[in-house]
Write a protein that holds these residues in place. Structure first.
Motif, PDB file in Angstrom:
ATOM      1  N   ASP A   1      35.393  44.491  36.213  1.00  0.00           N
ATOM      2  CA  ASP A   1      35.543  44.067  37.605  1.00  0.00           C
ATOM      3  C   ASP A   1      34.482  43.055  38.035  1.00  0.00           C
ATOM      4  OD1 ASP A   1      37.677  45.815  37.858  1.00  0.00           O
ATOM      5  OD2 ASP A   1      36.393  47.469  38.511  1.00  0.00           O
ATOM      6  N   LEU A   2      33.550  42.693  37.158  1.00  0.00           N
ATOM      7  CA  LEU A   2      32.463  41.803  37.519  1.00  0.00           C
ATOM      8  C   LEU A   2      32.888  40.345  37.397  1.00  0.00           C
ATOM      9  CD1 LEU A   2      29.521  43.567  35.627  1.00  0.00           C
ATOM     10  CD2 LEU A   2      30.297  43.954  37.973  1.00  0.00           C
ATOM     11  N   LYS A   3      32.542  39.568  38.408  1.00  0.00           N
ATOM     12  CA  LYS A   3      32.741  38.119  38.368  1.00  0.00           C
ATOM     13  C   LYS A   3      31.405  37.503  37.991  1.00  0.00           C
ATOM     14  CE  LYS A   3      35.396  34.493  39.188  1.00  0.00           C
ATOM     15  NZ  LYS A   3      36.674  34.273  38.484  1.00  0.00           N
ATOM     16  N   LEU A   4      31.264  37.109  36.714  1.00  0.00           N
ATOM     17  CA  LEU A   4      30.003  36.638  36.183  1.00  0.00           C
ATOM     18  C   LEU A   4      29.837  35.148  36.418  1.00  0.00           C
ATOM     19  CD1 LEU A   4      30.057  38.575  32.784  1.00  0.00           C
ATOM     20  CD2 LEU A   4      28.854  39.198  34.881  1.00  0.00           C
ATOM     21  N   LEU A   5      28.688  34.768  36.992  1.00  0.00           N
ATOM     22  CA  LEU A   5      28.369  33.372  37.285  1.00  0.00           C
ATOM     23  C   LEU A   5      26.976  33.073  36.763  1.00  0.00           C
ATOM     24  CD1 LEU A   5      29.606  33.382  40.989  1.00  0.00           C
ATOM     25  CD2 LEU A   5      30.854  32.468  39.029  1.00  0.00           C
TER      26      LEU A   5
ATOM     27  N   GLN B   1      25.471  55.099  46.941  1.00  0.00           N
ATOM     28  CA  GLN B   1      25.611  55.981  45.784  1.00  0.00           C
ATOM     29  C   GLN B   1      27.053  56.423  45.567  1.00  0.00           C
ATOM     30  OE1 GLN B   1      22.694  59.121  46.515  1.00  0.00           O
ATOM     31  NE2 GLN B   1      21.331  58.189  45.010  1.00  0.00           N
ATOM     32  N   ALA B   2      27.848  56.441  46.633  1.00  0.00           N
ATOM     33  CA  ALA B   2      29.239  56.886  46.499  1.00  0.00           C
ATOM     34  C   ALA B   2      30.042  55.947  45.611  1.00  0.00           C
ATOM     35  CB  ALA B   2      29.887  56.990  47.880  1.00  0.00           C
ATOM     36  N   ALA B   3      29.609  54.677  45.479  1.00  0.00           N
ATOM     37  CA  ALA B   3      30.329  53.716  44.651  1.00  0.00           C
ATOM     38  C   ALA B   3      29.869  53.720  43.209  1.00  0.00           C
ATOM     39  CB  ALA B   3      30.173  52.305  45.233  1.00  0.00           C
ATOM     40  N   TRP B   4      28.908  54.575  42.880  1.00  0.00           N
ATOM     41  CA  TRP B   4      28.422  54.619  41.504  1.00  0.00           C
ATOM     42  C   TRP B   4      29.375  55.419  40.626  1.00  0.00           C
ATOM     43  CZ3 TRP B   4      22.539  56.095  42.164  1.00  0.00           C
ATOM     44  CH2 TRP B   4      21.899  55.043  42.838  1.00  0.00           C
ATOM     45  N   PRO B   5      29.530  55.028  39.381  1.00  0.00           N
ATOM     46  CA  PRO B   5      30.351  55.829  38.462  1.00  0.00           C
ATOM     47  C   PRO B   5      29.680  57.173  38.186  1.00  0.00           C
ATOM     48  CG  PRO B   5      29.938  53.615  37.589  1.00  0.00           C
ATOM     49  CD  PRO B   5      29.021  53.815  38.745  1.00  0.00           C
ATOM     50  N   SER B   6      30.486  58.202  38.078  1.00  0.00           N
ATOM     51  CA  SER B   6      29.932  59.502  37.701  1.00  0.00           C
ATOM     52  C   SER B   6      29.510  59.466  36.238  1.00  0.00           C
ATOM     53  CB  SER B   6      30.984  60.591  37.910  1.00  0.00           C
ATOM     54  OG  SER B   6      32.163  60.285  37.164  1.00  0.00           O
ATOM     55  N   GLU B   7      28.503  60.149  35.864  1.00  0.00           N
ATOM     56  CA  GLU B   7      27.967  60.174  34.496  1.00  0.00           C
ATOM     57  C   GLU B   7      27.551  58.769  34.042  1.00  0.00           C
ATOM     58  OE1 GLU B   7      30.684  62.008  31.866  1.00  0.00           O
ATOM     59  OE2 GLU B   7      30.791  63.886  32.965  1.00  0.00           O
TER      60      GLU B   7
ATOM     61  N   VAL C   1      29.231  38.932  41.244  1.00  0.00           N
ATOM     62  CA  VAL C   1      29.733  39.512  42.489  1.00  0.00           C
ATOM     63  C   VAL C   1      30.800  40.524  42.129  1.00  0.00           C
ATOM     64  CG1 VAL C   1      29.208  37.514  43.921  1.00  0.00           C
ATOM     65  CG2 VAL C   1      31.400  37.604  42.740  1.00  0.00           C
ATOM     66  N   LYS C   2      30.879  41.560  42.959  1.00  0.00           N
ATOM     67  CA  LYS C   2      31.888  42.593  42.739  1.00  0.00           C
ATOM     68  C   LYS C   2      32.232  43.259  44.053  1.00  0.00           C
ATOM     69  CE  LYS C   2      30.345  47.201  42.341  1.00  0.00           C
ATOM     70  NZ  LYS C   2      31.421  47.518  43.229  1.00  0.00           N
ATOM     71  N   PRO C   3      33.441  43.795  44.208  1.00  0.00           N
ATOM     72  CA  PRO C   3      33.792  44.508  45.432  1.00  0.00           C
ATOM     73  C   PRO C   3      32.837  45.663  45.694  1.00  0.00           C
ATOM     74  CG  PRO C   3      35.760  44.065  44.134  1.00  0.00           C
ATOM     75  CD  PRO C   3      34.587  43.687  43.290  1.00  0.00           C
ATOM     76  N   SER C   4      32.350  45.764  46.920  1.00  0.00           N
ATOM     77  CA  SER C   4      31.312  46.742  47.235  1.00  0.00           C
ATOM     78  C   SER C   4      31.833  48.170  47.263  1.00  0.00           C
ATOM     79  CB  SER C   4      30.683  46.399  48.591  1.00  0.00           C
ATOM     80  OG  SER C   4      31.677  46.328  49.604  1.00  0.00           O
ATOM     81  N   LYS C   5      33.093  48.377  47.575  1.00  0.00           N
ATOM     82  CA  LYS C   5      33.625  49.732  47.712  1.00  0.00           C
ATOM     83  C   LYS C   5      34.210  50.287  46.420  1.00  0.00           C
ATOM     84  CE  LYS C   5      34.627  49.179  52.642  1.00  0.00           C
ATOM     85  NZ  LYS C   5      35.656  49.250  53.710  1.00  0.00           N
ATOM     86  N   ASP C   6      34.379  49.449  45.407  1.00  0.00           N
ATOM     87  CA  ASP C   6      34.936  49.913  44.140  1.00  0.00           C
ATOM     88  C   ASP C   6      33.817  50.388  43.229  1.00  0.00           C
ATOM     89  OD1 ASP C   6      37.346  49.130  45.153  1.00  0.00           O
ATOM     90  OD2 ASP C   6      37.435  47.244  44.023  1.00  0.00           O
ATOM     91  N   ARG C   7      34.146  51.318  42.382  1.00  0.00           N
ATOM     92  CA  ARG C   7      33.176  51.768  41.393  1.00  0.00           C
ATOM     93  C   ARG C   7      32.903  50.644  40.394  1.00  0.00           C
ATOM     94  NH1 ARG C   7      31.865  57.037  41.510  1.00  0.00           N
ATOM     95  NH2 ARG C   7      33.162  58.425  42.756  1.00  0.00           N
TER      96      ARG C   7
END
Length: 528
Positions: free
Chosen positions: A309-313, A164-170, A298-304
């Motif tokens: 930031d998404l790598k779409l496949l 949950q810490a990696a989720w965007p606020s709002e 795929v996306k970095p796990s620690k970034d919001r």
């Protein structure tokens, strides 16, 4: 002398709503408070609880009154020592606790106080127990980002608070509690999930070992064979999609800058697997203009999470997408994933009878008990099939005779009995049915029954087989003045849909596999 124990409180709530006075109060919430445990030193030791007189007020205040001690009638509600889920905590909670909200498929939610190290397995176990679910198996927490169309099954060992810490606020991101039968299915049927043509040539398949044996050995050791193949990739800052050849190895994800060449000078490093999370994407054609629906990212796990930031496949079919996403999980978590699978297998099962009945079909043999000398195993395959058809017809005649006895009113067995079953989903569309089955895992034997949208008074059996959803029309017919249902042009008749399902749970009939897992919608609150 007396020893004070912990206070216990289970907080289950829903959203706040403003009242006429402008102050927020909890709607649909409940608070259960148990008194501190008192242990008397004189033998024999007796655990007692000091009861409470609970008075709910506007601020949910609790007042105590002294009454004679009585034995605690609910010791199972007391939090076990060092439990990662904070079942017991006096309000207000400790400073190191976190409030998480989990949604069911009926849009109701349940709020839980957990400590920072609580895992997805712990939260699922608590929800199963407190919501009185009928079984403990195949439950999962799903991370959903509705605006971006992203979904991911949390691994059993993942810490929920860190996720949950990696989720965007709002944002509209939430956790969903539902069934997922395919979380560890690649350990059971690896060849289906890792087709031979997608295994990299660099994998060692030439040392007296078949590809199936190689995959099984790698999975048991907590790793995965190298995967290769074409994927559509969305170019950065553009809406166009380009077909590129990718390689997935332990060291990371690579793409070839020249066709399908594997030469080091043609390989371009894309991402490190240790820092990635893989998501499936729903409605990818509308949201991202994908060429087909089998999209993941795929996306970095620690970034919001942000769209840029998404790598779409995008894969060509569901099997290819499942192969890639499963390989990502295995390369990232390795041995931990196999340990999670073993823990899920060793978990206590509530439905022992069902688990014994769902044994492998390969261990069953056809037998003939018509002779006087006892039963014999039918060796001839044609004879076994003939015996199966005859037994099915005899079973149908017995059931028809039983339901037409004089002491039974033909109208006493309601034709709407299927509406009370968990596998019946009413008037959902073909596309919605496929979506429901995909959400709970594409495993052989998962099914649901729905009303046909094209044929009046008909139904459709939607069944998953080899990562694909097949649809079988169930039509009504009449014989001898009675109404029946059939899927094989009247060869086998059923008095209602419940009988049809029960028959095909132990007999394949015209189906490619027996019915095993009903596709159900979980109502987390107030019932499950």
């Amino acid at each position: 002398m007396e020893v004070q124990g912990q206070w216990a409180e289970v907080f289950e709530g829903s959203d706040r709503q403003e009242d006429s006075g402008g102050e927020g109060e909890l709607l649909g919430s409940s608070t259960i408070t148990l008194a501190p445990l008192v242990v008397n030193t004189p033998p024999p030791p007796v655990r007692r609880s000091q009861p409470l007189v609970i008075r709910r007020s506007r601020m949910n205040s609790v007042e105590l009154s002294s009454v004679p001690s009585i034995p605690n009638p609910f010791p199972e509600l007391c939090s076990p020592s060092q439990s990662p889920v904070l079942i017991g905590s006096l309000s207000p909670p400790r400073s190191d606790t976190h409030l998480i909200k989990v949604f069911g498929e009926d849009s109701h939610s349940r709020s839980l106080w957990v400590i920072p190290r609580a895992t997805a397995r712990d939260v699922c176990h608590l929800l199963v127990q407190t919501a009185h679910c009928s079984d403990q198996e195949n439950w999962a927490l799903i991370e959903i980002h509705s605006a971006l169309g992203l979904e991911r099954v949390l691994e059993d060992h993942e810490v929920v608070v860190e996720v949950q810490a990696a989720w965007p606020s709002e944002s509209d991101t939430k956790l969903l509690f539902r069934k997922n039968y395919a979380k560890y299915e690649f350990f059971r049927t690896p060849v289906l999930f890792f087709p031979k043509h997608m295994i990299s040539d660099s994998a060692d398949v030439t040392k007296g070992m078949t590809s199936a044996e190689l995959i099984q050995n790698l999975l048991q050791s907590g790793t995965c064979p190298e995967i290769q193949g074409f994927l559509h990739v969305r170019e950065p800052s553009r809406k166009a999609w380009k077909k590129v050849y990718f390689f997935l190895r332990r060291s990371g994800l690579y793409c070839s800058t020249k066709g399908s060449s594997k030469e080091p000078r043609h390989l371009q490093y894309v991402a490190d697997l240790e820092d990635l999370n893989v998501y499936s994407i729903t409605n990818s054609r509308k949201l991202y203009g994908a060429p087909v629906d089998f999209t993941f990212c795929v996306k970095p796990s620690k970034d919001r999470i942000r769209a840029q930031d998404l790598k779409l496949l995008c894969a060509e079919n569901e099997q290819t997408r499942t192969c890639w996403t499963s390989a990502f999980r295995l390369f990232k978590y390795g041995r931990q994933l196999h340990c999670n699978y073993q823990l899920s297998q060793s978990a206590p099962r509530l439905q022992e009878v069902v688990s014994q009945r769902c044994e492998s079909e390969a261990s069953l043999v056809a037998m003939d008990f018509s002779g006087k000398a006892g039963g014999r195993v039918i060796q001839n395959a044609w004879e076994a099939q003939s015996a199966e058809r005859e037994e099915g017809q005899a079973w149908r005649r017995r059931e028809a005779l039983r339901c037409s006895l004089p002491n039974l009113n033909p109208g006493s067995r309601p034709s709407s009995i299927h509406q009370t079953q968990l596998w019946f989903h009413g008037g959902v569309s073909r596309k919605q049915a496929q979506r429901l089955i995909e959400e709970q895992g594409l495993v052989d034997g998962m099914f649901l029954i729905r009303e046909s949208q094209q044929h009046a008074q008909c139904f459709v059996l939607s069944l998953c087989y080899k990562l694909k959803t097949k649809h079988y029309l169930v039509i009504p017919c009449e014989e001898g003045g009675r109404k029946y249902y059939t899927m094989d042009d009247g060869l086998t008749l059923f008095i209602d849909l419940l009988q049809l399902v029960e028959f095909h749970q132990i007999n394949r009939g015209i189906l490619p596999v027996c019915l095993k897992h009903p596709c159900v919608c979980v109502a987390l609150w107030p019932h499950c």
